[in-house]
Write an enzyme that holds these catalytic residues in place. Structure first.
Site, PDB file in Angstrom:
ATOM      1  N   CYS A 297      45.371 -46.017  62.743  1.00 58.23           N
ATOM      2  CA  CYS A 297      46.256 -46.343  63.443  1.00 58.23           C
ATOM      3  C   CYS A 297      47.652 -45.469  63.310  1.00 58.23           C
ATOM      4  O   CYS A 297      48.076 -45.637  62.580  1.00 58.23           O
ATOM      5  CB  CYS A 297      46.241 -47.315  63.088  1.00 58.23           C
ATOM      6  SG  CYS A 297      48.360 -48.695  63.860  1.00 58.23           S
TER       7      CYS A 297
ATOM      8  N   GLY B 289      38.459 -49.065  73.148  1.00 56.90           N
ATOM      9  CA  GLY B 289      39.195 -49.614  72.726  1.00 56.90           C
ATOM     10  C   GLY B 289      39.784 -50.601  73.889  1.00 56.90           C
ATOM     11  O   GLY B 289      39.292 -51.088  74.689  1.00 56.90           O
TER      12      GLY B 289
END
Length: 321
Positions: free
Chosen positions: A102, A226
């Site tokens: 992330c 995603g």
């Protein structure tokens, strides 16, 4: 194209990436119904002291999950990460996924997520600590490196395999790139050639053709989807069909999309309760409208509604018109 994560056989090579604020239980179920071979929960902090918030409690509902239940944790302290892994397993997690990919500022500020890639010794400590603390498979998500000059994804991948990680997802950008710039898949291909555990390719895979191209180019065992799944959960079916038959699946009809959207919004109302469900439905409906290339003022009208049934009624009207 099945592969194993520990004792779990994953039959379809398309995985839903964990996305904070997106991949909640209703969305994971929906993507699984539409062909995702594995779905991963939203990221949960490793600091169990922070779990007593409404947001964390919602993210820690694992018992009603589609199997195998994969839960992502994030943090920078090996002991806290091990404790978080153990707690999640007690709550029903069947796979623990560690986030070292992330690039969000609030995660990096805690030296977690992709910030960890800079410290390979700490990466090893965290991975070994988590793997030894639970008796379920542990997977890892990384980027290709810290920056263009420090593209150390290959080193981290080898550390992961040596530490007992059972599968590795790689986003084809560095930490410094965040979500901008071109994805490169060469590092993912090198990682796949260098380790024996399953490798998942992630980054800018937006349709069936790009999924096939990335799988062919990298040799990866699966692609991880995603943002392309937002407002288009049927993308998993499209990719599976294209990989099996080398032809495009017919796009869903307006009626089929209506049923998907209505069922999704109802599931959000049921899961979160009306007040939060109404608000969370707004962003998902916004993504569906983008997929439908809707340019009418419907979205702003929908966002003003404060009643659950009214949301459903207006959506019905929208699809009938």
């Amino acid at each position: 194209m099945a592969f194993n994560i520990g004792n779990y056989s994953i039959e379809k090579p398309v995985i839903l990436a964990p996305m904070a604020g997106v991949t909640d239980l209703p969305f994971r179920r929906l993507c699984h119904q539409h062909g995702a071979g594995l779905v991963v929960s939203e990221m949960v902090t490793s600091d169990v002291r922070l779990w007593d918030t409404n947001k964390s409690r919602m993210r820690l509902v694992h018992d009603a999950e589609v199997s195998p239940r994969s839960v992502q944790i994030a943090g920078a302290d090996p002991e806290m990460m091990a404790q978080a892994a153990q707690q999640n397993v007690m709550l029903g997690a069947q796979i623990i996924d560690i986030n070292m990919g992330c690039p969000a500022k609030k995660v990096l500020n805690k030296a977690a997520g992709s910030a960890l890639l800079r410290d390979e010794a700490l990466v090893r400590k965290i991975l070994e600590s988590v793997v030894s603390s639970v008796d379920v498979p542990v997977t890892l998500k990384i980027r290709t490196g810290w920056s263009e000059d420090e593209r150390n994804g290959l080193n981290v991948a080898r550390i992961a395999e040596q530490s007992g990680i059972q599968a590795l997802a790689v986003h084809g950008r560095t930490r410094a790139c965040k979500f901008k710039g071109k994805v490169e898949y060469d590092t993912i291909a090198k990682i796949k050639q260098s380790i024996a555990i399953p490798v998942f390719a992630n980054g800018d895979i937006h349709d069936a053709q790009s999924a096939k191209h990335v799988l062919d180019y990298t040799g990866a065992d699966a692609v991880m989807i995603g943002r392309a799944a937002q407002g288009k959960p049927w993308i998993f079916q499209e990719i599976n069909h294209y990989l099996e038959h080398n032809e495009q699946l017919l796009a869903p009809t307006k009626e089929e999309i209506r049923d998907i959207v209505l069922n999704h919004v109802k599931a959000l109302h049921n899961f979160y309760g009306c007040y939060m469900g109404i608000r969370i439905a707004r962003k998902h409906v916004g993504w569906y409208l983008q997929t439908l290339a809707d340019t009418t003022p419907f979205r702003s009208q929908f966002n003003r509604i404060e009643d659950a049934q009214e949301q459903l009624d207006l959506l019905n009207e929208f699809f009938v018109s």
